[in-house]
Scaffold this motif. Structure first.
Motif, mmCIF file in Angstrom:
data_model
loop_
_atom_site.group_PDB
_atom_site.id
_atom_site.type_symbol
_atom_site.label_atom_id
_atom_site.label_comp_id
_atom_site.label_asym_id
_atom_site.label_seq_id
_atom_site.Cartn_x
_atom_site.Cartn_y
_atom_site.Cartn_z
ATOM 1 N N PRO A 203 0.816 -1.224 0.000
ATOM 2 C CA PRO A 203 0.000 0.000 0.000
ATOM 3 C C PRO A 203 0.850 1.275 0.000
ATOM 4 N N PHE A 204 1.920 1.282 0.787
ATOM 5 C CA PHE A 204 2.805 2.450 0.853
ATOM 6 C C PHE A 204 3.405 2.752 -0.512
ATOM 7 N N HIS A 205 3.932 1.737 -1.165
ATOM 8 C CA HIS A 205 4.543 1.941 -2.475
ATOM 9 C C HIS A 205 3.502 2.287 -3.531
ATOM 10 N N ALA A 206 2.334 1.651 -3.441
ATOM 11 C CA ALA A 206 1.273 1.935 -4.415
ATOM 12 C C ALA A 206 0.835 3.389 -4.349
ATOM 13 N N ASN A 207 0.751 3.933 -3.140
ATOM 14 C CA ASN A 207 0.383 5.348 -2.984
ATOM 15 C C ASN A 207 1.400 6.277 -3.624
ATOM 16 N N ARG A 208 2.632 5.792 -3.761
ATOM 17 C CA ARG A 208 3.688 6.580 -4.401
ATOM 18 C C ARG A 208 3.827 6.249 -5.881
ATOM 19 N N GLY A 209 2.954 5.400 -6.369
ATOM 20 C CA GLY A 209 2.998 5.033 -7.777
ATOM 21 C C GLY A 209 4.036 3.978 -8.096
ATOM 22 N N ASN A 210 4.493 3.235 -7.070
ATOM 23 C CA ASN A 210 5.523 2.208 -7.274
ATOM 24 C C ASN A 210 4.967 0.818 -6.994
ATOM 25 N N VAL A 211 5.448 -0.151 -7.746
ATOM 26 C CA VAL A 211 5.058 -1.543 -7.563
ATOM 27 C C VAL A 211 6.312 -2.402 -7.616
ATOM 28 N N TYR A 212 6.555 -3.170 -6.541
ATOM 29 C CA TYR A 212 7.765 -3.989 -6.476
ATOM 30 C C TYR A 212 7.456 -5.481 -6.340
ATOM 31 N N LEU A 213 6.221 -5.869 -6.570
ATOM 32 C CA LEU A 213 5.871 -7.280 -6.514
ATOM 33 C C LEU A 213 6.565 -8.031 -7.650
ATOM 34 N N PRO A 214 6.885 -9.316 -7.452
ATOM 35 C CA PRO A 214 7.596 -10.073 -8.491
ATOM 36 C C PRO A 214 6.880 -10.037 -9.834
ATOM 37 N N VAL A 228 -2.476 -2.477 -9.234
ATOM 38 C CA VAL A 228 -1.897 -2.415 -7.887
ATOM 39 C C VAL A 228 -1.870 -0.977 -7.400
ATOM 40 N N GLN A 229 -1.486 -0.062 -8.271
ATOM 41 C CA GLN A 229 -1.422 1.351 -7.905
ATOM 42 C C GLN A 229 -2.802 1.899 -7.523
ATOM 43 N N ARG A 230 -3.848 1.330 -8.130
ATOM 44 C CA ARG A 230 -5.209 1.772 -7.807
ATOM 45 C C ARG A 230 -5.775 1.059 -6.579
ATOM 46 N N PHE A 291 -4.747 -4.525 0.925
ATOM 47 C CA PHE A 291 -5.190 -3.143 1.110
ATOM 48 C C PHE A 291 -6.234 -2.999 2.221
ATOM 49 N N ASP A 292 -6.498 -4.062 2.942
ATOM 50 C CA ASP A 292 -7.419 -4.000 4.081
ATOM 51 C C ASP A 292 -6.808 -3.063 5.139
ATOM 52 N N SER A 293 -7.537 -2.036 5.511
ATOM 53 C CA SER A 293 -7.011 -1.012 6.421
ATOM 54 C C SER A 293 -6.646 -1.579 7.794
ATOM 55 N N ARG A 294 -7.240 -2.691 8.168
ATOM 56 C CA ARG A 294 -6.946 -3.275 9.480
ATOM 57 C C ARG A 294 -5.494 -3.754 9.571
#
Length: 315
Positions: A203-214, A228-230, A291-294
């Motif tokens: 979520p942190f990276h997605a909010n910055r427009g970055n995706v590092y998943l394999p 992912v970014q959305r 992305f579950d806020s919990r």
């Protein structure tokens, strides 16, 4: 009926835990207002602020190892933050090179006058900490500045080995433990934590427009970077995260399977398994919706769970 099955028993346990942690906190963190902070205090503050879960685990290390371990953890925080806090690659490289130079000066007995460097110098001298593990962390973080994407899960594990496992080896050395079985367990734990850290940071990276998943797994499950970014919460995204989390679980189990061969004096170094097991359980309960806020909420039970694991002297 066990005392812990009644509310009074739980209150007693919480009281014991609070006393234990608060005493440690006052001794190693809380200085009176207006009193200059020691180098040790500053290192502890860095870990408490930016690496809270490892802060809790490090508080419960034996006194003989705690100061060195906090210095190592503070060093790791400083190196790990470079990529996320510095947008200019050249500036990031300058900070990396500063730490390379600092490491050389520490092992020459001439550390720069900074809190972390001075504390590390003491730890190196007292526990004979291996230079190669510090160097490997710095090198891995530097390489990551150039290529921040993972083509497959094996690359994530390799990165976890170079970074997290190296710190684990240094924590073991702070405990004056040098044992091949402990190292093997620390290696598996490092790979697991590397994978879990990647998941938690989505979520942190997605909010910055970055995706590092394999990349290969994203292709396999049909998940695009834009999705992912959305903040994609579709079944395919959950399946992707499940696949990655399963490998982290296997690595944790591999570490724990070595328990019978690991010296008990090394067990405190593996208290970090508690937080990572907790996250895997939480994301399972969230049906692998990263992305579950919990999942972003701090686990209020974690201090007690770590303390209980310490009390049982296991991992």
């Amino acid at each position: 009926m066990s005392a812990l099955t009644c509310s009074g028993g739980w209150r007693s346990l919480f009281y014991v835990l609070d006393v234990h942690v608060c005493r440690a906190h006052r001794r190693y963190i809380g200085a009176r207002a207006g009193v200059a902070r020691s180098h040790q205090d500053q290192c502890i503050d860095i870990v408490r602020k930016y690496d809270y879960e490892n802060f809790l685990a490090t508080l419960l290390l034996p006194k003989t190892a705690r100061r060195a371990a906090f210095a190592v953890r503070a060093f790791n925080v400083e190196i790990a933050q470079i990529r996320d806090l510095v947008s200019e690659r050249n500036i990031a490289l300058m900070r990396i090179h500063f730490w390379k130079d600092t490491l050389e000066r520490i092992y020459k007995g001439q550390p720069p006058e900074t809190p972390i460097a001075l504390e590390l110098a003491k730890a190196v001298k007292q526990h004979k900490l291996s230079k190669q593990w510090f160097a490997r962390v710095i090198e891995a973080r530097e390489d990551n500045l150039y290529d921040q994407h993972y083509h497959n899960l094996k690359e994530v594990e390799n990165y976890g080995e170079k970074t997290v496992s190296s710190i684990n080896y240094l924590i073991l050395e702070s405990l004056d433990v040098r044992n091949i079985h402990a190292d093997h367990a620390a290696s598996h734990l490092g790979k697991a934590v590397g994978i879990i850290t990647l998941i938690r940071a989505v979520p942190f990276h997605a909010n910055r427009g970055n995706v590092y998943l394999p990349i290969d797994l994203m292709m396999q499950f049909g998940v695009s970077q834009e999705e992912v970014q959305r903040g994609c919460r579709e079944a395919k995204m959950k399946d992707l995260i499940y696949n990655i989390a399963s490998q982290a679980h296997l690595q944790l189990e591999a570490a724990k399977s070595l328990k019978k061969d690991v010296p008990k004096t090394a067990f405190p170094a593996f208290l970090t398994t508690v937080a990572n097991e907790s996250y895997l359980k939480s994301i399972q309960q969230a049906e692998f919706d990263v992305f579950d806020s919990r999942l972003q909420a701090r686990n209020s039970w974690l201090p007690m769970t770590i303390w209980l694991r310490k009390f049982k002297n296991t991992f």
